[in-house]
Design a protein around this motif. Structure first.
Motif, PDB file in Angstrom:
ATOM      1  N   THR A   1     -16.776 -18.875  34.484  1.00  0.00           N
ATOM      2  CA  THR A   1     -17.277 -18.744  33.341  1.00  0.00           C
ATOM      3  C   THR A   1     -19.040 -17.645  33.487  1.00  0.00           C
ATOM      4  O   THR A   1     -18.907 -16.421  32.576  1.00  0.00           O
ATOM      5  CB  THR A   1     -17.818 -19.758  32.471  1.00  0.00           C
ATOM      6  OG1 THR A   1     -17.168 -20.003  32.582  1.00  0.00           O
ATOM      7  CG2 THR A   1     -19.291 -19.619  31.237  1.00  0.00           C
ATOM      8  N   VAL A   2     -19.336 -17.333  34.995  1.00  0.00           N
ATOM      9  CA  VAL A   2     -20.664 -16.448  35.180  1.00  0.00           C
ATOM     10  C   VAL A   2     -19.457 -14.873  34.995  1.00  0.00           C
ATOM     11  O   VAL A   2     -20.144 -14.163  34.819  1.00  0.00           O
ATOM     12  CB  VAL A   2     -21.049 -16.646  35.881  1.00  0.00           C
ATOM     13  CG1 VAL A   2     -21.871 -15.664  36.692  1.00  0.00           C
ATOM     14  CG2 VAL A   2     -22.331 -18.355  35.955  1.00  0.00           C
ATOM     15  N   TYR A   3     -18.577 -15.051  36.100  1.00  0.00           N
ATOM     16  CA  TYR A   3     -18.408 -13.887  35.840  1.00  0.00           C
ATOM     17  C   TYR A   3     -17.168 -13.222  34.460  1.00  0.00           C
ATOM     18  O   TYR A   3     -17.372 -12.095  34.253  1.00  0.00           O
ATOM     19  CB  TYR A   3     -17.091 -13.225  37.629  1.00  0.00           C
ATOM     20  CG  TYR A   3     -17.963 -13.532  38.870  1.00  0.00           C
ATOM     21  CD1 TYR A   3     -18.529 -12.799  38.590  1.00  0.00           C
ATOM     22  CD2 TYR A   3     -17.986 -15.138  39.117  1.00  0.00           C
ATOM     23  CE1 TYR A   3     -18.983 -12.960  40.101  1.00  0.00           C
ATOM     24  CE2 TYR A   3     -19.035 -14.918  40.146  1.00  0.00           C
ATOM     25  CZ  TYR A   3     -19.668 -13.763  40.999  1.00  0.00           C
ATOM     26  OH  TYR A   3     -20.592 -13.891  41.876  1.00  0.00           O
ATOM     27  N   ALA A   4     -16.663 -14.290  33.914  1.00  0.00           N
ATOM     28  CA  ALA A   4     -16.474 -13.936  32.921  1.00  0.00           C
ATOM     29  C   ALA A   4     -16.848 -13.008  31.897  1.00  0.00           C
ATOM     30  O   ALA A   4     -16.666 -12.050  31.184  1.00  0.00           O
ATOM     31  CB  ALA A   4     -15.463 -15.233  32.459  1.00  0.00           C
ATOM     32  N   LEU A   5     -18.135 -13.957  31.719  1.00  0.00           N
ATOM     33  CA  LEU A   5     -18.755 -12.879  30.774  1.00  0.00           C
ATOM     34  C   LEU A   5     -19.653 -11.453  30.750  1.00  0.00           C
ATOM     35  O   LEU A   5     -19.581 -11.186  30.447  1.00  0.00           O
ATOM     36  CB  LEU A   5     -20.332 -14.126  30.509  1.00  0.00           C
ATOM     37  CG  LEU A   5     -20.868 -14.212  29.237  1.00  0.00           C
ATOM     38  CD1 LEU A   5     -20.788 -13.889  28.026  1.00  0.00           C
ATOM     39  CD2 LEU A   5     -22.250 -14.853  29.609  1.00  0.00           C
ATOM     40  N   LYS A   6     -19.828 -11.606  32.215  1.00  0.00           N
ATOM     41  CA  LYS A   6     -20.016 -10.170  32.246  1.00  0.00           C
ATOM     42  C   LYS A   6     -18.782  -8.875  32.894  1.00  0.00           C
ATOM     43  O   LYS A   6     -19.518  -8.012  31.553  1.00  0.00           O
ATOM     44  CB  LYS A   6     -20.123 -10.611  34.012  1.00  0.00           C
ATOM     45  CG  LYS A   6     -20.994 -10.482  34.476  1.00  0.00           C
ATOM     46  CD  LYS A   6     -21.866 -10.555  36.272  1.00  0.00           C
ATOM     47  CE  LYS A   6     -23.114 -11.106  36.636  1.00  0.00           C
ATOM     48  NZ  LYS A   6     -23.698 -11.743  38.278  1.00  0.00           N
ATOM     49  N   PHE A   7     -17.416  -9.992  32.331  1.00  0.00           N
ATOM     50  CA  PHE A   7     -16.725  -8.772  32.098  1.00  0.00           C
ATOM     51  C   PHE A   7     -16.366  -8.715  31.056  1.00  0.00           C
ATOM     52  O   PHE A   7     -15.919  -7.695  29.985  1.00  0.00           O
ATOM     53  CB  PHE A   7     -15.189  -9.380  32.461  1.00  0.00           C
ATOM     54  CG  PHE A   7     -13.857  -8.307  32.264  1.00  0.00           C
ATOM     55  CD1 PHE A   7     -13.633  -7.058  32.800  1.00  0.00           C
ATOM     56  CD2 PHE A   7     -13.168  -8.785  31.263  1.00  0.00           C
ATOM     57  CE1 PHE A   7     -12.608  -6.342  32.480  1.00  0.00           C
ATOM     58  CE2 PHE A   7     -11.642  -8.577  31.268  1.00  0.00           C
ATOM     59  CZ  PHE A   7     -11.740  -7.246  31.640  1.00  0.00           C
ATOM     60  N   TRP A   8     -16.508  -9.814  29.716  1.00  0.00           N
ATOM     61  CA  TRP A   8     -16.241 -10.173  28.312  1.00  0.00           C
ATOM     62  C   TRP A   8     -17.217  -8.804  27.655  1.00  0.00           C
ATOM     63  O   TRP A   8     -17.175  -8.554  26.828  1.00  0.00           O
ATOM     64  CB  TRP A   8     -15.997 -11.015  28.049  1.00  0.00           C
ATOM     65  CG  TRP A   8     -15.805 -11.417  26.068  1.00  0.00           C
ATOM     66  CD1 TRP A   8     -16.441 -12.189  25.217  1.00  0.00           C
ATOM     67  CD2 TRP A   8     -14.299 -11.377  26.543  1.00  0.00           C
ATOM     68  NE1 TRP A   8     -15.562 -11.997  24.735  1.00  0.00           N
ATOM     69  CE2 TRP A   8     -14.599 -11.912  24.844  1.00  0.00           C
ATOM     70  CE3 TRP A   8     -13.560 -10.549  26.780  1.00  0.00           C
ATOM     71  CZ2 TRP A   8     -13.221 -11.434  24.243  1.00  0.00           C
ATOM     72  CZ3 TRP A   8     -12.162 -10.136  25.981  1.00  0.00           C
ATOM     73  CH2 TRP A   8     -12.398 -11.461  24.265  1.00  0.00           C
ATOM     74  N   ASN A   9     -18.569  -9.050  27.387  1.00  0.00           N
ATOM     75  CA  ASN A   9     -19.732  -8.013  27.791  1.00  0.00           C
ATOM     76  C   ASN A   9     -19.610  -6.456  27.557  1.00  0.00           C
ATOM     77  O   ASN A   9     -19.655  -6.388  27.135  1.00  0.00           O
ATOM     78  CB  ASN A   9     -20.803  -8.401  28.003  1.00  0.00           C
ATOM     79  CG  ASN A   9     -21.280 -10.038  26.951  1.00  0.00           C
ATOM     80  OD1 ASN A   9     -21.357 -10.649  26.599  1.00  0.00           O
ATOM     81  ND2 ASN A   9     -22.185 -10.904  28.573  1.00  0.00           N
TER      82      ASN A   9
END
Length: 172
Positions: A91-99
């Motif tokens: 989630t931490v890494y996906a959120l960075k990508f998703w943003n």
């Protein structure tokens, strides 16, 4: 030791499948815990789910309860780590990508498409828990009444649980 390894494998897989929230994996968790590994009955799983929902805190309190039931304090620890660790890191890494796509039209369409999938997964979870819980016509009636009150009245879920449990104690 085999049981702990099995718990780690099952709950790590569930962690990676928990797209759309924890309740989305309840059908698979119930399948693994009850059918595949036979660590408990469907009724026991349903009871643990009810206890977990009644307790304050996150809605996935059932995970440590299953671990405790299967392997005691060490089971509680490994199931919690296996379920919450991998998904939190992703989630931490996906959120960075998703943003990076916050203004892209694809993002809004993707999120819109995920909503009905998430609702469907939650409904399947509810169906599985209801099937395991409603073993008599009276219990089916309690499920239907609870669903009706949830949908059409603004009653807090804790009150619905108290009403349902009271009806079960008095009538069963």
């Amino acid at each position: 030791m085999y049981v702990l390894l099995a718990l780690i494998l099952v709950f790590t897989q569930l962690s990676l499948l928990a797209f759309g929230g924890g309740n989305a994996i309840l059908p698979e968790m119930q399948h693994q815990v009850v059918t595949v590994h036979q660590w408990m009955t469907a009724e026991q799983f349903s009871s643990m789910f009810a206890m977990a929902q009644a307790a304050p805190g996150p809605n996935m309190m059932i995970v440590p309860l299953v671990g405790w039931h299967v392997a005691g304090p060490l089971g509680l620890f490994v199931t919690s780590l296996a379920k919450f660790g991998p998904s939190s890191i992703i989630t931490v890494y996906a959120l960075k990508f998703w943003n990076n796509f916050k203004d892209h039209p694809f993002r809004a369409k993707f999120e819109k498409a995920l909503k009905p999938i998430t609702v469907g997964l939650v409904l399947v979870s509810a169906w599985i828990i209801a099937q395991a819980s409603a073993q008599s016509m009276l219990l089916v009636a309690i499920v239907i009444l609870t669903v009706g009150l949830s949908l059409f009245k603004n009653i807090h879920p804790v009150w619905l649980m108290i009403i349902g449990a009271s009806a079960g104690v008095v009538l069963l």
